[in-house]
Design a protein around this motif. Structure first.
Motif, PDB file in Angstrom:
ATOM      1  N   PHE A  47      36.065  28.829  37.489  1.00 13.45           N
ATOM      2  CA  PHE A  47      36.740  29.851  38.293  1.00 13.45           C
ATOM      3  C   PHE A  47      37.060  29.313  39.682  1.00 13.45           C
ATOM      4  O   PHE A  47      38.149  29.540  40.209  1.00 13.45           O
TER       5      PHE A  47
ATOM      6  N   TRP B  57      40.125  27.027  39.716  1.00 19.35           N
ATOM      7  CA  TRP B  57      41.337  27.808  39.441  1.00 19.35           C
ATOM      8  C   TRP B  57      41.704  28.692  40.617  1.00 19.35           C
ATOM      9  O   TRP B  57      42.823  28.696  41.108  1.00 19.35           O
TER      10      TRP B  57
ATOM     11  N   PHE C 279      44.928  28.641  43.578  1.00 19.57           N
ATOM     12  CA  PHE C 279      45.837  29.734  43.943  1.00 19.57           C
ATOM     13  C   PHE C 279      45.581  30.269  45.350  1.00 19.57           C
ATOM     14  O   PHE C 279      46.400  31.012  45.885  1.00 19.57           O
TER      15      PHE C 279
ATOM     16  N   TYR D 297      57.666  42.738  37.369  1.00 19.95           N
ATOM     17  CA  TYR D 297      57.019  41.414  37.304  1.00 19.95           C
ATOM     18  C   TYR D 297      56.841  40.837  38.704  1.00 19.95           C
ATOM     19  O   TYR D 297      55.812  40.266  39.049  1.00 19.95           O
TER      20      TYR D 297
ATOM     21  N   TRP E  45      54.163  42.807  40.636  1.00 22.27           N
ATOM     22  CA  TRP E  45      52.880  42.497  40.007  1.00 22.27           C
ATOM     23  C   TRP E  45      52.411  41.096  40.420  1.00 22.27           C
ATOM     24  O   TRP E  45      51.288  40.905  40.888  1.00 22.27           O
ATOM     25  N   GLY E  46      53.307  40.115  40.301  1.00 22.59           N
ATOM     26  CA  GLY E  46      52.978  38.744  40.674  1.00 22.59           C
ATOM     27  C   GLY E  46      52.567  38.642  42.136  1.00 22.59           C
ATOM     28  O   GLY E  46      51.581  37.983  42.480  1.00 22.59           O
TER      29      GLY E  46
ATOM     30  N   ILE F  69      49.097  40.005  42.626  1.00 20.27           N
ATOM     31  CA  ILE F  69      48.075  39.064  42.176  1.00 20.27           C
ATOM     32  C   ILE F  69      47.866  37.982  43.227  1.00 20.27           C
ATOM     33  O   ILE F  69      46.737  37.613  43.556  1.00 20.27           O
TER      34      ILE F  69
ATOM     35  N   LEU G 267      51.406  37.079  32.838  1.00 22.71           N
ATOM     36  CA  LEU G 267      50.998  37.711  34.101  1.00 22.71           C
ATOM     37  C   LEU G 267      49.666  38.435  33.943  1.00 22.71           C
ATOM     38  O   LEU G 267      48.824  38.408  34.845  1.00 22.71           O
TER      39      LEU G 267
ATOM     40  N   LEU H  11      47.048  35.787  34.076  1.00 24.04           N
ATOM     41  CA  LEU H  11      46.894  35.288  35.446  1.00 24.04           C
ATOM     42  C   LEU H  11      46.125  36.296  36.289  1.00 24.04           C
ATOM     43  O   LEU H  11      45.215  35.943  37.044  1.00 24.04           O
ATOM     44  N   ASP H  12      46.479  37.555  36.109  1.00 24.16           N
ATOM     45  CA  ASP H  12      45.831  38.625  36.859  1.00 24.16           C
ATOM     46  C   ASP H  12      44.319  38.614  36.625  1.00 24.16           C
ATOM     47  O   ASP H  12      43.527  38.505  37.573  1.00 24.16           O
TER      48      ASP H  12
ATOM     49  N   SER I 299      42.490  36.275  35.311  1.00 22.31           N
ATOM     50  CA  SER I 299      41.821  35.003  35.595  1.00 22.31           C
ATOM     51  C   SER I 299      41.558  34.830  37.079  1.00 22.31           C
ATOM     52  O   SER I 299      40.687  34.052  37.468  1.00 22.31           O
TER      53      SER I 299
END
Ligand code: HEM
Lengths: 121, 144
Positions: free
Chosen positions: A45, A48, A52, A111, A114-115, A118, B60, B63-64, B66
């Protein structure tokens, strides 16, 4: 004949070019992510999330999201104006095509939001 | 195009054409026409493009979860390791991506003016049809 008003950039040439630019961005992102996963087979985790959390990766991912929206908009527009025509569907074609276009635009917008959620929250 | 477009009622597509003698045979039934390899490459590019548009929702979602927390990351990881259905879905989306990308790169190369001939187009399509199954197989091995 379908008029151009619902295209992405209002001109066929700019849509054509934009679809190529965005394709290159998508390709770069795809290769990068797969490469990163292959280089980190037992991904944790922290690795990853760490990826990001960097500004450049959040920016790269955001750019890719914009690219998907433009690319898929132009792509699906081409598909809809090819098949949803008066010749294939008769008088209802315009209504069907507009509904289809409104639907994929909303999904793409979803999308994008949402992206971003995140990535940046 | 050698044939004239007609709708089901048999009217000419272009009303003005009614003045022209209009009894030539029309064949727009694509199922009865033998298509060249480039046509299959092209329609698959289209289908795969639409497939990834749908598949984006799955990606998505993954990804969310994770990135949400260490626990949800591990849930994603173990589900991806155990759940056949999820593996299958992810593999199918990847297959769409692989094909679309191979055909897309071919497209970009041709847009640069390379291989823009009938022969070049056939060769490009053949290469795409040779390379993408290999990559799909590798993706399958990677997932399973
Ligand atoms: C998120 C990913 C992607 C989505 C949702 C997507 C979707 C689409 C769609 C729906 C089309 C329209 C197909 C058609 O008009 O026949 C298209 C066209 C295209 N795609 Fe993608 N695509 C994606 C990624 C890529 C990538 C990675 C490349 C790589 C090189 C690429 C290259 C192209 C090209 C060159 C076209 C234009 C084809 C033409 O003008 O006929 N796409 N895409």
């Amino acid at each position: 004949m379908v008029t151009q008003v619902t295209s992405f950039g209002r001109s066929g040439l700019s849509d054509w070019l934009l679809q190529r630019f965005t394709a290159v961005i998508l390709l770069a992102y795809f290769v990068f992510i797969v490469g990163f996963m292959i280089c980190n087979p037992a991904m944790s985790f922290d690795t990853w999330k760490g990826l990001f959390d960097t500004t450049w990766m959040a920016a790269f991912t955001s750019l890719t999201l914009f690219a998907v929206v433009a690319h898929a908009w132009i792509g699906l527009w081409s598909v809809s104006t090819d098949y949803m025509t008066t010749r294939t569907m008769g008088d209802k074609a315009t209504v069907i095509r507009m509904t289809f276009q409104a639907t994929y635009s909303l999904i793409l917008f979803y999308y994008l939001v949402w992206g971003f959620k995140i990535l940046w929250s | 195009m050698a044939y004239r477009l007609r709708d089901k009622s048999g009217r000419g597509h272009n009303e003005k054409s009614k003045a022209v003698k209009d009894n030539r045979p029309v064949n727009l039934d694509i199922g009865t026409i033998k298509l060249p390899i480039t046509a299959y490459a092209s329609i698959l590019h289209r289908i795969s493009g639409i497939a990834i548009f749908v598949g984006m929702a799955v990606l998505l979602c993954l990804l969310d979860s994770s990135l949400e927390s260490a626990e949800s990351f591990n849930t994603v990881k173990t589900t991806l390791a155990d759940n056949f259905l999820l593996k299958l879905i992810v593999w199918l989306v990847l297959c769409g991506f692989i094909y679309h990308t191979c055909a897309g790169v071919k497209h970009l190369i041709m847009d640069l003016g390379i291989g823009e001939t009938l022969e070049g187009g056939k060769k490009g399509a053949t290469i795409v049809f040779a390379v993408s199954p290999v990559l799909m197989l590798l993706a399958g091995i990677w997932i399973w």
